[in-house]
Design a protein around this motif. Structure first.
Motif, short mmCIF file in Angstrom:
data_model
loop_
_atom_site.label_atom_id
_atom_site.label_comp_id
_atom_site.label_asym_id
_atom_site.label_seq_id
_atom_site.Cartn_x
_atom_site.Cartn_y
_atom_site.Cartn_z
N ILE A 25 6.12 54.52 -2.21
CA ILE A 25 5.98 54.26 -3.65
C ILE A 25 5.60 55.58 -4.33
N GLY A 26 6.40 56.02 -5.31
CA GLY A 26 6.04 57.23 -6.06
C GLY A 26 6.52 58.49 -5.39
N PRO A 27 7.86 58.71 -5.35
CA PRO A 27 8.40 59.87 -4.62
C PRO A 27 8.26 61.18 -5.39
N GLY A 29 5.77 65.06 -5.45
CA GLY A 29 5.58 66.25 -4.61
C GLY A 29 5.11 65.93 -3.20
N ILE A 30 4.04 65.17 -3.07
CA ILE A 30 3.49 64.98 -1.73
C ILE A 30 4.36 64.04 -0.90
N ALA A 31 5.05 63.12 -1.57
CA ALA A 31 5.93 62.20 -0.84
C ALA A 31 7.05 62.98 -0.15
N VAL A 49 12.45 53.78 -0.49
CA VAL A 49 11.66 54.54 -1.45
C VAL A 49 11.86 53.89 -2.81
N ALA A 50 10.77 53.81 -3.58
CA ALA A 50 10.87 53.20 -4.92
C ALA A 50 10.26 54.12 -5.95
N SER A 51 11.00 54.28 -7.06
CA SER A 51 10.50 55.08 -8.17
C SER A 51 10.73 54.34 -9.48
N VAL A 87 1.48 54.85 -0.40
CA VAL A 87 1.26 54.95 -1.84
C VAL A 87 1.07 56.43 -2.17
N ALA A 88 2.06 57.02 -2.84
CA ALA A 88 2.04 58.46 -3.12
C ALA A 88 2.05 58.74 -4.62
N THR A 89 1.62 57.77 -5.38
CA THR A 89 1.50 57.97 -6.82
C THR A 89 0.20 58.74 -7.11
N THR A 90 -0.01 59.09 -8.37
CA THR A 90 -1.23 59.84 -8.72
C THR A 90 -2.45 58.92 -8.68
N GLU A 111 -2.65 57.55 -0.55
CA GLU A 111 -2.99 58.97 -0.73
C GLU A 111 -4.46 59.11 -1.13
N LYS A 112 -5.02 60.26 -0.82
CA LYS A 112 -6.41 60.52 -1.21
C LYS A 112 -6.46 60.85 -2.68
N PRO A 113 -7.52 60.53 -3.38
CA PRO A 113 -8.61 59.66 -2.96
C PRO A 113 -8.16 58.19 -3.01
N GLY A 297 1.36 69.06 8.87
CA GLY A 297 0.29 68.29 9.52
C GLY A 297 0.08 66.91 8.91
N LEU A 298 0.70 66.65 7.77
CA LEU A 298 0.64 65.29 7.20
C LEU A 298 1.22 64.27 8.17
N SER A 299 2.09 64.74 9.06
CA SER A 299 2.78 63.82 9.98
C SER A 299 1.82 63.16 10.97
#
Ligand SMILES: NC(=O)C1=CN([C@@H]2O[C@H](COP(=O)(O)OP(=O)(O)OC[C@H]3O[C@@H](n4cnc5c(N)ncnc54)[C@H](OP(=O)(O)O)[C@@H]3O)[C@@H](O)[C@H]2O)C=CC1
Ligand SMILES: O=C1CO[C@H](CO)[C@@H](O)[C@@H]1O
Length: 345
Positions: A25-27, A29-31, A49-51, A87-90, A111-113, A297-299
């Protein structure tokens, strides 16, 4: 007597865990970094993937061979081929999107936080528990090799009684709109979360925090120094800024020795052990030569999440949800001590 070499990390073989089917969700930069590193280094697969932005899901999916490009988050969380949602949204959307995935009965990597405040973070934890699904904060640093080496060093008591933890994270990120945004911006939630997670990794939950700092023109925290105190008498100092590039270093000091985490401490790097008395000559050094550099290293966290599910766990033993919530509460206090109050707080 300090050891002349540091232990080798005990890593999970990516091929030994169930290859889960992931939806993003939220493709943004970090996605992109997550998807590419997961496909390069693990057996996990992104299948959807959904945007909400027209054309973005397609543009993300096509070059990566991701079969399902969707225009609604609802469709993604309910997609029958998706086992786990990333979840890779802001920051300000993490809670709503995590709850959406949990309500659909899906495991979720957030994603953090975890959320912008501890109340919202706890809501995610409670919902995941009630639904019997795994929720995990994407505190990826916990799953990289040097953290595994550190766990062994701490378990073996090599540093003696640990009394001081230092961590620093600074980059000039004032050009990034999401970090200046009064809805969810500021250095502490974005960068400082790594410092706070590092301190709790070593010392557990802090009993008090004292923060001094300054704000951006938009009213979010720009530069902060926090002193965290622990029941043991130990202290941690966390320096965080989104106004300048700082060493991004960390260290752990005890009665028997000091461990330096090579810069930048939050990505795969290395470790150097020193004696506890002043002596600049290292006693032992370990370097990450795994071939998984920097943000690749995210992997590791994707493989770890799958291994937890294989073990029947619904909470990461390496970054428990309770710890993600208590770090979030410390950041909330730190922000409010300097008047960095987000929209609606
Ligand atoms: N682990 C790490 O090293 C890093 C982690 N992060 C974390 O990842 C998260 C996302 O950061 P990043 O990838 O830089 O973010 P982006 O700015 O690239 O945005 C990611 C997605 O969030 C949604 N979004 C962004 N802004 C808005 C808005 N104003 N209204 C509605 N939706 C919005 C969009 O979803 P859509 O496509 O559906 O429109 C977008 O694609 C953050 O929480 C951050 O902490 C970020 C960088 C590095
Ligand atoms: O997690 C993160 C790591 O560093 C980035 C900057 O390079 C941050 O903005 C980000 O959110």
């Amino acid at each position: 007597m300090l050891p002349s070499s540091l232990p080798a990390p005990r890593l999970i073989d990516p091929a030994s865990v169930t290859p889960l089917r992931w939806g993003i969700i939220g493709p943004g930069g970090i996605a992109e970094t997550f998807a590419d590193s997961v496909h390069k280094h693990t057996t996990q697969r992104i299948v959807a993937v959904a945007s909400q932005t027209p054309g973005k899901a397609e543009a993300f999916a096509t070059p990566r061979g991701i079969p399902h490009a969707l225009t609604s988050y609802d469709a993604l969380v309910n997609h029958p081929e998706v086992d786990v949602v990333y979840v890779a949204t802001t920051h300000q959307f993490h809670k709503a999107h995590a709850l959406l995935a949990i309500a659909a009965g899906k495991h979720v990597l957030v994603e953090k936080p975890l959320a912008t405040n501890p109340t919202d973070a706890q809501e995610i934890v409670d919902a995941a528990k009630a639904a019997g699904v795994l929720a995990m904060e994407a505190m990826w640093t916990r799953y990289i090799p040097q953290s595994e080496v550190m766990r062994q060093i701490f378990a073996d008591g090599i540093l003696g009684d640990i009394s001081f933890v230092f961590s620093d994270f600074g980059q000039d990120l004032r050009h990034v709109p999401r970090l200046m945004d009064p809805a969810a911006g500021g250095g502490l939630l974005d960068l400082g979360i790594y410092n706070f997670a590092f301190s709790s990794f070593v010392l557990g939950n802090a009993t008090s925090i004292n923060t001094v700092g300054s704000l951006t023109s938009t009213g979010v925290d720009e530069t902060t120094t926090s002193v965290l105190s622990y029941d043991s008498g130990a202290q941690a100092v966390a320096t965080v800024t989104m106004a300048a590039f700082t060493p991004t270093a960390a260290s752990v000091s005890g009665s028997a020795g000091r461990l330096n985490i090579h810069e930048p401490f939050f990505t795969p790097s290395g470790l150097t052990l020193f004696a506890s008395e002043f002596n600049p000559t290292p006693v032992a050094t370990w370097r990450d030569e795994s071939g998984v550099p920097a943000h690749e290293g995210l992997s590791y966290q994707a493989t770890a999440l799958s291994s937890f599910l294989d073990q029947g766990l619904t909470d990461s033993p390496l970054r428990p949800l309770a710890e993600a919530v208590s770090d979030n509460a410390l950041i909330y206090q730190a922000r409010h001590q300097i008047g960095a109050v987000l929209t609606g707080e």
